[in-house]
Design an enzyme around this catalytic site. Structure first.
Site, PDB file in Angstrom:
ATOM      1  N   ARG A  15       0.859  -1.195   0.000  1.00  0.00           N
ATOM      2  CA  ARG A  15       0.000   0.000   0.000  1.00  0.00           C
ATOM      3  C   ARG A  15       0.885   1.232   0.000  1.00  0.00           C
ATOM      4  O   ARG A  15       1.805   1.346   0.797  1.00  0.00           O
ATOM      5  CB  ARG A  15      -0.903   0.049   1.240  1.00  0.00           C
ATOM      6  CG  ARG A  15      -1.519   1.437   1.424  1.00  0.00           C
ATOM      7  CD  ARG A  15      -2.527   1.540   2.517  1.00  0.00           C
ATOM      8  NE  ARG A  15      -3.747   0.833   2.164  1.00  0.00           N
ATOM      9  CZ  ARG A  15      -4.920   1.043   2.780  1.00  0.00           C
ATOM     10  NH1 ARG A  15      -5.021   1.935   3.742  1.00  0.00           N
ATOM     11  NH2 ARG A  15      -5.983   0.363   2.414  1.00  0.00           N
ATOM     12  N   HIS A  26      -7.721   0.589  -5.914  1.00  0.00           N
ATOM     13  CA  HIS A  26      -7.873  -0.157  -4.654  1.00  0.00           C
ATOM     14  C   HIS A  26      -8.611  -1.468  -4.977  1.00  0.00           C
ATOM     15  O   HIS A  26      -9.771  -1.662  -4.613  1.00  0.00           O
ATOM     16  CB  HIS A  26      -8.658   0.700  -3.657  1.00  0.00           C
ATOM     17  CG  HIS A  26      -8.557   0.234  -2.232  1.00  0.00           C
ATOM     18  ND1 HIS A  26      -7.783  -0.837  -1.837  1.00  0.00           N
ATOM     19  CD2 HIS A  26      -9.145   0.705  -1.096  1.00  0.00           C
ATOM     20  CE1 HIS A  26      -7.901  -0.992  -0.519  1.00  0.00           C
ATOM     21  NE2 HIS A  26      -8.723  -0.081  -0.047  1.00  0.00           N
ATOM     22  N   GLN A  50     -10.390  -3.792  -2.287  1.00  0.00           N
ATOM     23  CA  GLN A  50     -11.608  -3.231  -1.679  1.00  0.00           C
ATOM     24  C   GLN A  50     -12.842  -3.571  -2.514  1.00  0.00           C
ATOM     25  O   GLN A  50     -13.888  -3.956  -1.990  1.00  0.00           O
ATOM     26  CB  GLN A  50     -11.471  -1.710  -1.553  1.00  0.00           C
ATOM     27  CG  GLN A  50     -12.724  -1.026  -1.023  1.00  0.00           C
ATOM     28  CD  GLN A  50     -13.043  -1.387   0.413  1.00  0.00           C
ATOM     29  OE1 GLN A  50     -12.173  -1.364   1.263  1.00  0.00           O
ATOM     30  NE2 GLN A  50     -14.301  -1.730   0.698  1.00  0.00           N
ATOM     31  N   ASP A  61     -17.156   7.779  -0.726  1.00  0.00           N
ATOM     32  CA  ASP A  61     -15.827   7.639  -0.113  1.00  0.00           C
ATOM     33  C   ASP A  61     -15.439   9.010   0.437  1.00  0.00           C
ATOM     34  O   ASP A  61     -16.111  10.024   0.171  1.00  0.00           O
ATOM     35  CB  ASP A  61     -14.819   7.144  -1.177  1.00  0.00           C
ATOM     36  CG  ASP A  61     -13.418   6.884  -0.617  1.00  0.00           C
ATOM     37  OD1 ASP A  61     -13.278   6.735   0.619  1.00  0.00           O
ATOM     38  OD2 ASP A  61     -12.453   6.824  -1.419  1.00  0.00           O
ATOM     39  N   CYS A  70     -16.254   2.390   1.781  1.00  0.00           N
ATOM     40  CA  CYS A  70     -15.097   1.515   2.030  1.00  0.00           C
ATOM     41  C   CYS A  70     -14.517   1.709   3.424  1.00  0.00           C
ATOM     42  O   CYS A  70     -13.837   0.812   3.927  1.00  0.00           O
ATOM     43  CB  CYS A  70     -14.027   1.762   0.968  1.00  0.00           C
ATOM     44  SG  CYS A  70     -13.531   3.482   0.847  1.00  0.00           S
ATOM     45  N   ARG A 128     -13.786  -7.856   3.624  1.00  0.00           N
ATOM     46  CA  ARG A 128     -12.381  -7.701   3.225  1.00  0.00           C
ATOM     47  C   ARG A 128     -11.606  -8.970   3.569  1.00  0.00           C
ATOM     48  O   ARG A 128     -10.735  -9.409   2.835  1.00  0.00           O
ATOM     49  CB  ARG A 128     -11.728  -6.499   3.939  1.00  0.00           C
ATOM     50  CG  ARG A 128     -12.327  -5.126   3.667  1.00  0.00           C
ATOM     51  CD  ARG A 128     -12.238  -4.717   2.218  1.00  0.00           C
ATOM     52  NE  ARG A 128     -10.887  -4.794   1.691  1.00  0.00           N
ATOM     53  CZ  ARG A 128      -9.922  -3.891   1.929  1.00  0.00           C
ATOM     54  NH1 ARG A 128     -10.155  -2.828   2.642  1.00  0.00           N
ATOM     55  NH2 ARG A 128      -8.717  -4.043   1.395  1.00  0.00           N
TER      56      ARG A 128
HETATM   57  N1  NVA Z   1      -9.862   7.031  -1.180  1.00  0.00           N
HETATM   58  C1  NVA Z   1      -9.441   6.631   0.144  1.00  0.00           C
HETATM   59  C2  NVA Z   1      -9.701   5.189   0.351  1.00  0.00           C
HETATM   60  C3  NVA Z   1      -9.364   4.685   1.736  1.00  0.00           C
HETATM   61  C4  NVA Z   1      -9.625   3.228   1.916  1.00  0.00           C
HETATM   62  C5  NVA Z   1      -7.972   6.963   0.347  1.00  0.00           C
HETATM   63  O1  NVA Z   1      -7.179   6.710  -0.556  1.00  0.00           O
HETATM   64  O2  NVA Z   1      -7.614   7.484   1.403  1.00  0.00           O
HETATM   65  N1   CP Z   2     -11.075   0.428   3.264  1.00  0.00           N
HETATM   66  C1   CP Z   2      -9.766   0.362   3.571  1.00  0.00           C
HETATM   67  O1   CP Z   2      -8.902   0.116   2.741  1.00  0.00           O
HETATM   68  O2   CP Z   2      -9.508   0.589   4.878  1.00  0.00           O
HETATM   69  P1   CP Z   2      -8.065   0.767   5.528  1.00  0.00           P
HETATM   70  O3   CP Z   2      -7.507   2.076   5.021  1.00  0.00           O
HETATM   71  O4   CP Z   2      -8.348   0.799   7.003  1.00  0.00           O
HETATM   72  O5   CP Z   2      -7.198  -0.372   5.128  1.00  0.00           O
END
Ligand code: NVA
Ligand code: CP
Length: 330
Positions: free
Chosen positions: A108, A135, A138, A231, A272, A317
């Site tokens: 990540r 992602h 997800q 989101d 998410c 998840r």
């Molecule tokens: N769009 C958000 C998703 C988090 C799971 C981010 O990238 O922070």
């Molecule tokens: N939805 C998601 O990816 O959550 P986290 O950022 O907690 O991993």
């Protein structure tokens, strides 16, 4: 062809064919049932998975860690400040080291090119646990959750409101095209997905029969919807854009009125997570004090309502990541 996913990396939703996506979702349902019955087996015994995180995570990190543990594999968390990655050691060198020590790597971070580099040089499956662009793990949980409520994904009506050019907007658009959904985006013109992403999704939709619409009208997007998804308005790394985003996105907040505009008394609310829905967090308090808003992308009323399936998505998840590990490693 066939459905052999062994050894495969998953960097974006388009890395799975529609058939492979179905297969992963079926396997996820199966793993969920096996777990509930206490019948999960350690089929990944002897495998080790590196969990490399440059951004924070609750769900993705824990889902990978618990899925590994339940299936007999060893998960090793590697935080960005704990290894040489990107400071003293290049992505390419790190990939070649981790690929010799681990059976798979989850990553990540920010730049999508990093996860592509890991996949190119590691020689083991690499899973994108979120980059600025995509992602993919997800959306597996999202589709699993939606399917469990509506029965079939074919032309299931999913509306996405808010920042539609972030990793979730991009991923849902492509995954919706793969899964044959009726998917509608409503976002301000500046926050629509790029032409490249829209075109790629349209090519897939022409093959699967998915219906896609990308526009600015909330009312049009939510009409007749089975589920409404949103989101955060500032993704990780974009915190400085908060006031600009609030100015653009206020009309896209998911409220009880937006749910009602679907005309579906049982419309689902999806997210998410994490979500800014109240002022119990530091960001939530800042939003209340500076902008006079209680929550951002969704009101607390909707988040806590009977429509909300957000914690099912969070649980799924685990099952979908388990399915990904089993199908690529077992
Ligand atoms: N769009 C958000 C998703 C988090 C799971 C981010 O990238 O922070
Ligand atoms: N939805 C998601 O990816 O959550 P986290 O950022 O907690 O991993």
């Amino acid at each position: 062809m066939g459905l052999n996913l062994h050894g495969r990396s998953i960097l974006e939703p388009a890395d799975l064919s529609p058939e492979e996506l179905d297969y992963i979702l079926d396997l996820s349902d199966e793993l969920k049932l096996l777990k509930a019955a206490g019948n999960l087996r350690p089929i990944l015994r002897g495998k080790s998975v590196a969990l490399l995180f440059e951004k924070p995570s609750t769900r993705t990190r824990c889902a990978f860690a618990v899925a590994c543990a339940e299936l007999g594999a060893h998960p090793e968390f590697l935080g960005k400040d704990e290894i040489h990655f990107g400071k003293k050691e290049s992505v390419r060198d790190t990939a070649r080291v981790l690929g010799r020590l681990f059976d798979a790597i989850e990553y990540r971070g920010f730049d999508h090119a990093t996860v592509q580099g890991l996949a190119r040089d590691a020689g083991v499956p690499v899973y994108n646990g979120l980059t600025d662009l995509w992602h993919p793990t997800q959306v597996l949980a999202d589709l699993m959750t939606l399917r469990s409520h509506v029965g079939s994904l074919r032309h299931a009506r999913l509306a996405y409101l808010g920042d539609a050019r972030n990793n979730m907007g991009n991923s849902l658009l492509v995954a919706a095209a793969q899964a044959g959904l009726d998917f509608r985006i409503a976002a301000p013109a500046d926050l629509l997905p790029s032409q490249d992403v829209v075109r790629a999704a349209e090519v897939l939709a022409a093959q699967t029969g998915a219906r896609l619409s990308v526009g600015e009208s909330v009312r049009e997007a939510v009409r007749g919807a089975d589920a409404i998804y949103t989101d955060v308005w500032t993704s990780m790394g974009e915190e400085a854009k908060l006031s600009e985003r609030i100015a653009l996105l206020r009309p896209y907040q998911v409220t009880a009125d937006v749910l009602a505009a679907s005309g579906n008394p049982d419309v689902l609310f999806m997210h998410c997570l994490p979500a800014i829905h109240d002022s119990r967090t530091a960001l939530g308090r800042e939003v209340r004090e500076k902008y006079g808003m209680e929550g951002l992308e969704v009101t607390d009323e909707v988040f806590e309502s009977r429509h909300s399936v957000v914690f099912e998505q969070a649980e799924n998840r685990l099952h979908t990541i388990g399915a990904l590990l089993v199908s690529t490693l077992a």
